[in-house]
Design a protein around this motif. Structure first.
Motif, PDB file in Angstrom:
ATOM      1  N   ARG A   1      -9.268 -31.562 -26.839  1.00 16.38           N
ATOM      2  CA  ARG A   1      -9.121 -32.099 -25.484  1.00 16.38           C
ATOM      3  C   ARG A   1      -8.298 -31.164 -24.602  1.00 16.38           C
ATOM      4  N   PHE A   2      -7.685 -30.139 -25.227  1.00 14.52           N
ATOM      5  CA  PHE A   2      -6.865 -29.213 -24.447  1.00 14.52           C
ATOM      6  C   PHE A   2      -7.630 -27.967 -24.025  1.00 14.52           C
ATOM      7  N   GLN A   3      -8.946 -27.972 -24.223  1.00 12.18           N
ATOM      8  CA  GLN A   3      -9.763 -26.847 -23.784  1.00 12.18           C
ATOM      9  C   GLN A   3     -10.890 -27.379 -22.923  1.00 12.18           C
ATOM     10  N   PRO A   4     -11.332 -26.586 -21.936  1.00 13.08           N
ATOM     11  CA  PRO A   4     -12.499 -27.006 -21.167  1.00 13.08           C
ATOM     12  C   PRO A   4     -13.684 -27.225 -22.103  1.00 13.08           C
ATOM     13  N   LYS A   5     -14.457 -28.234 -21.827  1.00 14.26           N
ATOM     14  CA  LYS A   5     -15.560 -28.632 -22.706  1.00 14.26           C
ATOM     15  C   LYS A   5     -16.585 -27.523 -22.901  1.00 14.26           C
ATOM     16  N   ASP A   6     -16.875 -26.780 -21.846  1.00 12.10           N
ATOM     17  CA  ASP A   6     -17.880 -25.727 -21.956  1.00 12.10           C
ATOM     18  C   ASP A   6     -17.249 -24.336 -21.854  1.00 12.10           C
ATOM     19  N   GLY A   7     -16.059 -24.185 -22.429  1.00 10.85           N
ATOM     20  CA  GLY A   7     -15.390 -22.888 -22.427  1.00 10.85           C
ATOM     21  C   GLY A   7     -16.107 -21.889 -23.313  1.00 10.85           C
ATOM     22  N   LYS A   8     -15.959 -20.623 -22.976  1.00  7.00           N
ATOM     23  CA  LYS A   8     -16.535 -19.552 -23.790  1.00  7.00           C
ATOM     24  C   LYS A   8     -15.560 -18.384 -23.836  1.00  7.00           C
ATOM     25  N   ASP A   9     -15.841 -17.428 -24.707  1.00  2.19           N
ATOM     26  CA  ASP A   9     -14.974 -16.257 -24.877  1.00  2.19           C
ATOM     27  C   ASP A   9     -13.533 -16.663 -25.186  1.00  2.19           C
ATOM     28  N   THR A  10     -13.385 -17.742 -25.936  1.00  2.00           N
ATOM     29  CA  THR A  10     -12.062 -18.279 -26.254  1.00  2.00           C
ATOM     30  C   THR A  10     -11.370 -17.384 -27.268  1.00  2.00           C
ATOM     31  N   ARG A  11     -10.087 -17.135 -27.010  1.00  2.00           N
ATOM     32  CA  ARG A  11      -9.315 -16.263 -27.894  1.00  2.00           C
ATOM     33  C   ARG A  11      -7.841 -16.635 -27.839  1.00  2.00           C
ATOM     34  N   ALA A  12      -7.131 -16.174 -28.843  1.00  2.00           N
ATOM     35  CA  ALA A  12      -5.685 -16.396 -28.915  1.00  2.00           C
ATOM     36  C   ALA A  12      -5.020 -15.061 -29.202  1.00  2.00           C
ATOM     37  N   THR A  13      -3.893 -14.835 -28.557  1.00  2.00           N
ATOM     38  CA  THR A  13      -3.124 -13.616 -28.800  1.00  2.00           C
ATOM     39  C   THR A  13      -1.719 -14.025 -29.197  1.00  2.00           C
ATOM     40  N   TYR A  14      -1.280 -13.499 -30.345  1.00  2.00           N
ATOM     41  CA  TYR A  14       0.036 -13.822 -30.897  1.00  2.00           C
ATOM     42  C   TYR A  14       0.925 -12.585 -30.836  1.00  2.00           C
ATOM     43  N   THR A  15       2.129 -12.765 -30.290  1.00  2.00           N
ATOM     44  CA  THR A  15       3.078 -11.676 -30.131  1.00  2.00           C
ATOM     45  C   THR A  15       4.442 -12.140 -30.626  1.00  2.00           C
ATOM     46  N   PRO A  16       5.124 -11.334 -31.447  1.00  2.00           N
ATOM     47  CA  PRO A  16       6.444 -11.762 -31.939  1.00  2.00           C
ATOM     48  C   PRO A  16       7.478 -11.808 -30.815  1.00  2.00           C
ATOM     49  N   ASN A  17       8.307 -12.847 -30.823  1.00  2.00           N
ATOM     50  CA  ASN A  17       9.434 -12.961 -29.904  1.00  2.00           C
ATOM     51  C   ASN A  17      10.693 -12.457 -30.607  1.00  2.00           C
ATOM     52  N   ASP A  18      11.699 -12.069 -29.830  1.00  2.00           N
ATOM     53  CA  ASP A  18      12.953 -11.562 -30.396  1.00  2.00           C
ATOM     54  C   ASP A  18      13.678 -12.588 -31.258  1.00  2.00           C
ATOM     55  N   ASP A  19      13.472 -13.883 -30.977  1.00  2.00           N
ATOM     56  CA  ASP A  19      14.191 -14.924 -31.717  1.00  2.00           C
ATOM     57  C   ASP A  19      13.494 -15.349 -33.015  1.00  2.00           C
ATOM     58  N   GLY A  20      12.431 -14.624 -33.388  1.00  2.00           N
ATOM     59  CA  GLY A  20      11.740 -14.946 -34.631  1.00  2.00           C
ATOM     60  C   GLY A  20      10.562 -15.887 -34.451  1.00  2.00           C
ATOM     61  N   THR A  21      10.395 -16.442 -33.258  1.00  2.00           N
ATOM     62  CA  THR A  21       9.235 -17.281 -32.977  1.00  2.00           C
ATOM     63  C   THR A  21       8.070 -16.386 -32.551  1.00  2.00           C
ATOM     64  N   VAL A  22       6.946 -16.998 -32.280  1.00  2.00           N
ATOM     65  CA  VAL A  22       5.753 -16.252 -31.884  1.00  2.00           C
ATOM     66  C   VAL A  22       5.289 -16.746 -30.520  1.00  2.00           C
ATOM     67  N   HIS A  23       5.063 -15.831 -29.592  1.00  2.00           N
ATOM     68  CA  HIS A  23       4.484 -16.189 -28.297  1.00  2.00           C
ATOM     69  C   HIS A  23       2.988 -16.384 -28.504  1.00  2.00           C
ATOM     70  N   VAL A  24       2.451 -17.489 -27.982  1.00  2.00           N
ATOM     71  CA  VAL A  24       1.038 -17.830 -28.124  1.00  2.00           C
ATOM     72  C   VAL A  24       0.397 -17.837 -26.743  1.00  2.00           C
ATOM     73  N   LEU A  25      -0.690 -17.113 -26.602  1.00  2.00           N
ATOM     74  CA  LEU A  25      -1.477 -17.128 -25.375  1.00  2.00           C
ATOM     75  C   LEU A  25      -2.894 -17.512 -25.763  1.00  2.00           C
ATOM     76  N   ASN A  26      -3.329 -18.702 -25.352  1.00  2.00           N
ATOM     77  CA  ASN A  26      -4.698 -19.162 -25.585  1.00  2.00           C
ATOM     78  C   ASN A  26      -5.465 -19.033 -24.284  1.00  2.00           C
ATOM     79  N   GLU A  27      -6.640 -18.387 -24.357  1.00  2.00           N
ATOM     80  CA  GLU A  27      -7.447 -18.159 -23.166  1.00  2.00           C
ATOM     81  C   GLU A  27      -8.881 -18.621 -23.420  1.00  2.00           C
ATOM     82  N   THR A  28      -9.514 -19.092 -22.367  1.00  2.00           N
ATOM     83  CA  THR A  28     -10.939 -19.407 -22.412  1.00  2.00           C
ATOM     84  C   THR A  28     -11.496 -19.222 -21.010  1.00  2.00           C
TER      85      THR A  28
END
Length: 192
Positions: free
Chosen positions: A38-65
Protein backbone atom coordinates in the motif's frame (compact mmCIF):
# COMPACT_ATOMS: atom_id res chain seq x y z
CA UNK A 1 -5.80 -38.50 24.88
CA UNK A 2 -3.60 -35.50 24.10
CA UNK A 3 -4.28 -33.56 20.94
CA UNK A 4 -1.32 -32.90 18.71
CA UNK A 5 -1.14 -29.46 17.16
CA UNK A 6 0.20 -29.40 13.66
CA UNK A 7 2.36 -26.39 12.91
CA UNK A 8 1.73 -25.01 9.46
CA UNK A 9 4.52 -23.62 7.33
CA UNK A 10 3.15 -20.09 7.85
CA UNK A 11 3.54 -20.53 11.63
CA UNK A 12 7.20 -21.56 11.44
CA UNK A 13 9.79 -18.85 11.88
CA UNK A 14 11.40 -17.64 8.69
CA UNK A 15 14.93 -18.81 8.07
CA UNK A 16 17.17 -15.80 7.52
CA UNK A 17 20.72 -15.32 6.33
CA UNK A 18 23.33 -15.60 9.06
CA UNK A 19 26.54 -13.63 8.87
CA UNK A 20 25.35 -11.24 6.17
CA UNK A 21 28.02 -8.79 5.03
CA UNK A 22 26.08 -5.52 5.12
CA UNK A 23 28.88 -3.70 3.30
CA UNK A 24 28.46 -6.04 0.34
CA UNK A 25 24.67 -5.69 0.58
CA UNK A 26 24.85 -1.89 0.18
CA UNK A 27 24.12 -0.26 -3.17
CA UNK A 28 21.29 -0.47 -5.65
CA UNK A 29 18.80 -3.34 -5.88
CA UNK A 30 16.02 -3.64 -8.46
CA UNK A 31 12.63 -5.01 -7.50
CA UNK A 32 12.00 -7.96 -9.79
CA UNK A 33 8.78 -9.05 -8.09
CA UNK A 34 6.92 -8.34 -4.88
CA UNK A 35 3.63 -8.57 -3.06
CA UNK A 36 1.72 -5.35 -3.75
CA UNK A 37 2.35 -2.79 -1.03
CA UNK A 38 0.00 0.00 0.00
CA UNK A 39 3.06 2.25 0.23
CA UNK A 40 3.79 2.08 -3.50
CA UNK A 41 1.78 3.38 -6.44
CA UNK A 42 -0.35 0.55 -7.79
CA UNK A 43 1.03 0.77 -11.32
CA UNK A 44 4.61 1.73 -10.45
CA UNK A 45 7.48 0.54 -12.61
CA UNK A 46 11.28 0.64 -12.56
CA UNK A 47 11.09 0.22 -8.79
CA UNK A 48 14.41 0.09 -6.99
CA UNK A 49 16.03 0.55 -3.61
CA UNK A 50 19.40 2.06 -2.82
CA UNK A 51 21.10 1.34 0.50
CA UNK A 52 23.91 3.53 1.81
CA UNK A 53 25.70 3.18 5.17
CA UNK A 54 25.20 6.01 7.67
CA UNK A 55 27.94 7.13 10.09
CA UNK A 56 25.91 5.91 13.08
CA UNK A 57 25.83 2.31 11.85
CA UNK A 58 22.32 2.49 10.41
CA UNK A 59 21.52 2.29 6.70
CA UNK A 60 19.98 5.08 4.62
CA UNK A 61 17.16 3.65 2.47
CA UNK A 62 15.94 5.29 -0.73
CA UNK A 63 12.98 3.55 -2.40
CA UNK A 64 12.04 4.83 -5.85
CA UNK A 65 9.36 3.98 -8.38
CA UNK A 66 8.05 5.63 -11.53
CA UNK A 67 4.38 6.21 -12.17
CA UNK A 68 2.99 8.12 -15.15
CA UNK A 69 6.50 9.24 -16.09
CA UNK A 70 7.11 10.80 -12.67
CA UNK A 71 9.53 9.63 -10.01
CA UNK A 72 8.05 8.87 -6.60
CA UNK A 73 10.32 8.12 -3.70
CA UNK A 74 10.49 7.70 0.03
CA UNK A 75 13.52 7.76 2.30
CA UNK A 76 14.06 6.00 5.58
CA UNK A 77 16.59 4.15 7.66
CA UNK A 78 17.28 0.53 8.47
CA UNK A 79 18.98 -1.01 11.48
CA UNK A 80 19.64 -4.48 12.83
CA UNK A 81 17.05 -5.70 15.34
CA UNK A 82 19.84 -7.11 17.54
CA UNK A 83 23.32 -5.75 16.75
CA UNK A 84 24.87 -8.66 18.69
CA UNK A 85 23.11 -11.32 16.60
CA UNK A 86 24.45 -12.41 13.21
CA UNK A 87 20.98 -12.98 11.73
CA UNK A 88 19.89 -10.68 8.88
CA UNK A 89 16.85 -9.34 10.73
CA UNK A 90 16.49 -5.61 10.21
CA UNK A 91 13.87 -2.98 10.85
CA UNK A 92 13.12 -0.25 8.34
CA UNK A 93 11.57 3.06 9.39
CA UNK A 94 9.87 5.49 7.04
CA UNK A 95 7.88 8.62 7.76
CA UNK A 96 4.60 9.05 5.92
CA UNK A 97 3.38 10.96 4.13
CA UNK A 98 6.87 11.58 2.74
CA UNK A 99 6.71 15.38 2.47
CA UNK A 100 5.26 15.93 5.93
CA UNK A 101 7.16 13.36 8.01
CA UNK A 102 4.85 12.97 10.97
CA UNK A 103 3.89 9.30 11.15
CA UNK A 104 6.71 6.78 11.59
CA UNK A 105 6.04 3.43 9.94
CA UNK A 106 8.37 0.65 11.04
CA UNK A 107 8.49 -2.69 9.27
CA UNK A 108 10.50 -5.88 9.31
CA UNK A 109 13.14 -6.40 6.64
CA UNK A 110 14.44 -9.94 6.94
CA UNK A 111 16.93 -11.12 4.34
CA UNK A 112 15.97 -14.75 3.77
CA UNK A 113 18.40 -15.40 0.96
CA UNK A 114 21.32 -13.74 -0.77
CA UNK A 115 23.51 -15.54 -3.26
CA UNK A 116 27.26 -15.88 -2.77
CA UNK A 117 28.02 -12.93 -5.07
CA UNK A 118 25.33 -10.65 -3.56
CA UNK A 119 23.53 -10.39 -6.90
CA UNK A 120 20.07 -11.77 -5.94
CA UNK A 121 18.13 -11.58 -2.70
CA UNK A 122 14.82 -12.53 -1.14
CA UNK A 123 13.46 -10.24 1.56
CA UNK A 124 10.34 -10.74 3.63
CA UNK A 125 8.60 -10.30 6.94
CA UNK A 126 7.81 -12.91 9.60
CA UNK A 127 4.08 -12.36 8.99
CA UNK A 128 4.62 -13.44 5.37
CA UNK A 129 2.50 -10.51 4.16
CA UNK A 130 5.39 -8.86 2.33
CA UNK A 131 7.88 -10.36 -0.07
CA UNK A 132 10.46 -8.90 -2.43
CA UNK A 133 12.68 -10.58 -4.99
CA UNK A 134 15.62 -8.29 -5.68
CA UNK A 135 18.47 -8.24 -8.16
CA UNK A 136 21.47 -6.04 -8.86
CA UNK A 137 20.34 -5.91 -12.50
CA UNK A 138 16.96 -4.67 -13.68
CA UNK A 139 16.26 -7.91 -15.52
CA UNK A 140 16.65 -11.42 -14.16
CA UNK A 141 17.11 -14.71 -15.98
CA UNK A 142 13.86 -16.72 -15.77
CA UNK A 143 15.60 -19.80 -14.39
CA UNK A 144 17.16 -17.80 -11.53
CA UNK A 145 13.82 -16.07 -10.90
CA UNK A 146 11.98 -19.41 -10.70
CA UNK A 147 14.60 -20.70 -8.26
CA UNK A 148 14.10 -17.67 -6.01
CA UNK A 149 10.32 -18.08 -6.16
CA UNK A 150 10.75 -21.72 -5.12
CA UNK A 151 12.91 -20.66 -2.14
CA UNK A 152 10.16 -18.24 -1.04
CA UNK A 153 7.57 -20.99 -1.40
CA UNK A 154 9.69 -23.28 0.79
CA UNK A 155 9.56 -20.56 3.46
CA UNK A 156 5.76 -20.72 3.48
CA UNK A 157 4.93 -17.80 1.19
CA UNK A 158 1.87 -17.86 -1.05
CA UNK A 159 3.86 -17.10 -4.19
CA UNK A 160 0.67 -16.78 -6.26
CA UNK A 161 0.51 -13.23 -4.79
CA UNK A 162 3.82 -12.26 -6.43
CA UNK A 163 3.54 -9.43 -8.94
CA UNK A 164 6.39 -8.95 -11.42
CA UNK A 165 7.60 -5.37 -11.43
CA UNK A 166 7.93 -3.85 -14.93
CA UNK A 167 11.51 -2.73 -15.54
CA UNK A 168 12.54 -0.67 -18.57
CA UNK A 169 15.46 -1.65 -20.76
CA UNK A 170 16.87 1.84 -20.24
CA UNK A 171 16.92 3.17 -16.68
CA UNK A 172 14.82 6.28 -16.10
CA UNK A 173 16.66 9.50 -15.40
CA UNK A 174 17.02 10.29 -11.72
CA UNK A 175 16.60 13.98 -12.46
CA UNK A 176 13.29 13.51 -14.26
CA UNK A 177 9.93 14.92 -13.14
CA UNK A 178 9.19 14.19 -9.48
CA UNK A 179 5.83 13.67 -7.81
CA UNK A 180 6.27 16.70 -5.58
CA UNK A 181 2.71 16.77 -4.34
CA UNK A 182 3.31 13.84 -2.00
CA UNK A 183 -0.12 12.51 -2.84
CA UNK A 184 1.04 9.25 -4.44
CA UNK A 185 1.12 7.70 -1.01
CA UNK A 186 -2.50 8.63 -0.35
CA UNK A 187 -3.56 7.59 -3.85
CA UNK A 188 -1.92 4.20 -3.39
CA UNK A 189 -3.95 3.67 -0.22
CA UNK A 190 -7.22 4.61 -1.90
CA UNK A 191 -6.62 2.42 -4.95
CA UNK A 192 -6.35 -0.81 -2.91
Amino acid sequence: MKSVKTITMAEKELKVVKGIDLKRYMGRWYEIASFQSRFQPKDGKDTRATYTPNDDGTVHVLNETWNGGKRSYIEGSAYKVDPNNDEAKLKVKFYVPPLVPIIPVVGDYWVMYVDHDYQHAIVGQPSRTSLWILSRKSHLDEEIYNGLVEKAKEQGYDVSKLHKTPQSDIEPEEEGPVDTKGVWWFKSLLER
